[in-house]
Design a protein around this motif. Structure first.
Motif, PDB file in Angstrom:
ATOM      1  N   PHE A  49      32.500  23.401  15.062  1.00 20.90           N
ATOM      2  CA  PHE A  49      31.179  23.911  15.545  1.00 20.90           C
ATOM      3  C   PHE A  49      31.309  25.134  16.395  1.00 20.90           C
ATOM      4  O   PHE A  49      30.301  26.022  16.298  1.00 20.90           O
ATOM      5  N   ASN A  50      32.215  25.151  17.159  1.00 22.23           N
ATOM      6  CA  ASN A  50      32.595  26.523  18.116  1.00 22.23           C
ATOM      7  C   ASN A  50      32.879  27.484  17.465  1.00 22.23           C
ATOM      8  O   ASN A  50      32.903  28.756  17.492  1.00 22.23           O
ATOM      9  N   GLU A  51      34.039  27.134  16.282  1.00 26.53           N
ATOM     10  CA  GLU A  51      34.401  28.302  15.299  1.00 26.53           C
ATOM     11  C   GLU A  51      33.066  28.825  14.626  1.00 26.53           C
ATOM     12  O   GLU A  51      32.910  30.102  14.398  1.00 26.53           O
ATOM     13  N   LYS A  52      31.976  27.873  14.151  1.00 28.49           N
ATOM     14  CA  LYS A  52      30.980  28.793  13.386  1.00 28.49           C
ATOM     15  C   LYS A  52      30.086  29.582  14.323  1.00 28.49           C
ATOM     16  O   LYS A  52      29.524  30.489  13.851  1.00 28.49           O
ATOM     17  N   ILE A  53      29.975  29.092  15.744  1.00 27.79           N
ATOM     18  CA  ILE A  53      29.261  29.912  16.832  1.00 27.79           C
ATOM     19  C   ILE A  53      29.888  31.209  16.886  1.00 27.79           C
ATOM     20  O   ILE A  53      29.221  32.350  16.880  1.00 27.79           O
ATOM     21  N   LYS A  54      31.291  31.202  16.760  1.00 20.90           N
ATOM     22  CA  LYS A  54      31.953  32.449  17.011  1.00 20.90           C
ATOM     23  C   LYS A  54      31.857  33.504  16.108  1.00 20.90           C
ATOM     24  O   LYS A  54      31.838  34.513  16.310  1.00 20.90           O
ATOM     25  N   LYS A  55      31.410  32.813  14.898  1.00 15.91           N
ATOM     26  CA  LYS A  55      31.172  33.952  13.532  1.00 15.91           C
ATOM     27  C   LYS A  55      30.083  34.995  13.896  1.00 15.91           C
ATOM     28  O   LYS A  55      30.070  36.055  13.405  1.00 15.91           O
ATOM     29  N   TYR A  56      29.157  34.492  14.929  1.00 16.26           N
ATOM     30  CA  TYR A  56      28.077  35.399  15.200  1.00 16.26           C
ATOM     31  C   TYR A  56      28.248  35.891  16.269  1.00 16.26           C
ATOM     32  O   TYR A  56      27.584  36.052  17.380  1.00 16.26           O
ATOM     33  N   GLU A  57      29.477  36.985  16.557  1.00 17.27           N
ATOM     34  CA  GLU A  57      29.929  37.658  17.767  1.00 17.27           C
ATOM     35  C   GLU A  57      29.245  38.984  18.008  1.00 17.27           C
ATOM     36  O   GLU A  57      29.631  39.829  17.758  1.00 17.27           O
ATOM     37  N   ASN A  58      27.670  38.921  17.873  1.00 22.22           N
ATOM     38  CA  ASN A  58      27.202  40.167  18.568  1.00 22.22           C
ATOM     39  C   ASN A  58      26.144  39.781  19.479  1.00 22.22           C
ATOM     40  O   ASN A  58      25.670  38.813  19.354  1.00 22.22           O
ATOM     41  N   TYR A  59      25.470  40.664  20.268  1.00 22.63           N
ATOM     42  CA  TYR A  59      24.619  40.328  21.207  1.00 22.63           C
ATOM     43  C   TYR A  59      23.032  40.196  20.710  1.00 22.63           C
ATOM     44  O   TYR A  59      22.391  39.390  21.137  1.00 22.63           O
ATOM     45  N   TYR A  60      22.995  40.772  19.517  1.00 29.60           N
ATOM     46  CA  TYR A  60      21.689  40.663  18.810  1.00 29.60           C
ATOM     47  C   TYR A  60      21.552  39.222  18.534  1.00 29.60           C
ATOM     48  O   TYR A  60      20.740  38.486  18.693  1.00 29.60           O
ATOM     49  N   ILE A  61      22.641  38.768  17.744  1.00 29.22           N
ATOM     50  CA  ILE A  61      22.408  37.276  17.063  1.00 29.22           C
ATOM     51  C   ILE A  61      22.790  36.269  18.048  1.00 29.22           C
ATOM     52  O   ILE A  61      22.069  35.224  17.976  1.00 29.22           O
ATOM     53  N   ALA A  62      23.382  36.525  19.253  1.00 32.56           N
ATOM     54  CA  ALA A  62      23.659  35.761  20.185  1.00 32.56           C
ATOM     55  C   ALA A  62      22.520  35.364  20.979  1.00 32.56           C
ATOM     56  O   ALA A  62      21.965  34.390  21.006  1.00 32.56           O
ATOM     57  N   GLY A  63      21.598  36.520  21.191  1.00 35.25           N
ATOM     58  CA  GLY A  63      20.267  36.334  21.960  1.00 35.25           C
ATOM     59  C   GLY A  63      19.207  35.456  20.876  1.00 35.25           C
ATOM     60  O   GLY A  63      18.662  34.645  21.500  1.00 35.25           O
ATOM     61  N   PHE A  64      19.249  35.656  19.666  1.00 34.69           N
ATOM     62  CA  PHE A  64      18.399  35.000  18.706  1.00 34.69           C
ATOM     63  C   PHE A  64      18.598  33.631  18.826  1.00 34.69           C
ATOM     64  O   PHE A  64      17.739  32.950  18.988  1.00 34.69           O
ATOM     65  N   PHE A  65      19.956  33.293  18.570  1.00 34.56           N
ATOM     66  CA  PHE A  65      20.231  31.398  18.401  1.00 34.56           C
ATOM     67  C   PHE A  65      20.026  31.180  20.002  1.00 34.56           C
ATOM     68  O   PHE A  65      19.664  29.760  20.020  1.00 34.56           O
TER      69      PHE A  65
END
Length: 237
Positions: A112-128
């Motif tokens: 689960f945390n590995e999948k989260i790590k794939k979205y490693e930019n602040y645009y996508i981090a803010g989105f999710f």
């Protein structure tokens, strides 16, 4: 009596979050179902966490890395707009189930945390982070991994994380106001929890360097696991 108890709980969870960076919001969202109706759970939690994170960001403003905020803010606006529509299709009876499962996955699932790590930019981090917060309440770990990768200094990570979570909760509070939630109906509880949250942030800034973060986080992880199982079981009983 509930006001006093929840004020104390808010103080403790805010102190925890201020010391180790995460966990306070998760712990609070795991406790609140025993004291609030389901329709008030996420809104009241959001307003309390807004005060907790905003006060923590203010106390550590000199360490905030402001260059990441515009990117995160853009993602957050898009995420809050899209995920807000989910509220019309989800039964509130299952919100605690979402919360419990999310906590367990965040704590124990490497995949689960590995999948989260794939979205490693602040645009996508803010989105999710901001989008998911409408449904599960506490989503701080979504950006914590990214911040730890970008900044080696603990104070920078904690202060910037608090600033980003402030954005998440501010936007979430406006969404619930738009949907007609009346915060005034819970004003006594909210005031007590905000006082507890701000005081906890202040105390945490003075305790942070005096407590072994690794041991503290291990205890926190076990406690959160117990709370998560508790609220999942309550959904089915």
């Amino acid at each position: 009596m509930n006001e006093l108890f929840l004020g104390i709980i808010s103080f403790l969870t805010s102190t925890i979050a201020g010391i180790v960076g995460i966990g306070g919001g998760m712990m609070l969202i795991a406790i609140l179902p025993s004291f609030l109706p389901l329709n008030a759970l996420i809104p009241v939690h959001g307003l309390t966490q807004m005060s907790s994170n905003l006060s923590r960001a203010i106390f550590g403003y000199k360490d905030i890395q402001f260059e990441v905020i515009p990117k995160f803010l853009i993602g957050s606006f898009i995420g809050i707009g899209l995920f807000a529509t989910i509220l019309n299709f989800i039964s509130l009876n299952y919100v605690p189930l979402f919360i419990g499962v999310y906590i367990l996955l965040s704590l124990w699932s490497a995949k689960f945390n590995e999948k989260i790590k794939k979205y490693e930019n602040y645009y996508i981090a803010g989105f999710f982070q901001t989008g998911f917060s409408i449904v599960v309440g506490a989503t701080g770990p979504l950006t914590m991994t990214l911040l730890f990768k970008d900044y080696a200094n603990k104070e920078k990570v904690l202060a910037t994380s608090a600033a980003l979570m402030s954005i998440t909760h501010i936007l979430k509070v406006f969404v619930f106001i738009y949907f007609g939630f009346v915060f005034f109906d819970y004003m006594g509880i909210i005031i007590a929890m905000i006082i507890g949250a701000v005081t906890g942030s202040w105390v945490a800034t003075r305790l942070r360097d005096k407590i072994d973060g690794k041991k503290f986080f291990l205890i926190l992880k076990v406690l959160l696991t117990v709370l998560a199982f508790h609220i999942i079981v309550k959904v089915f009983i």
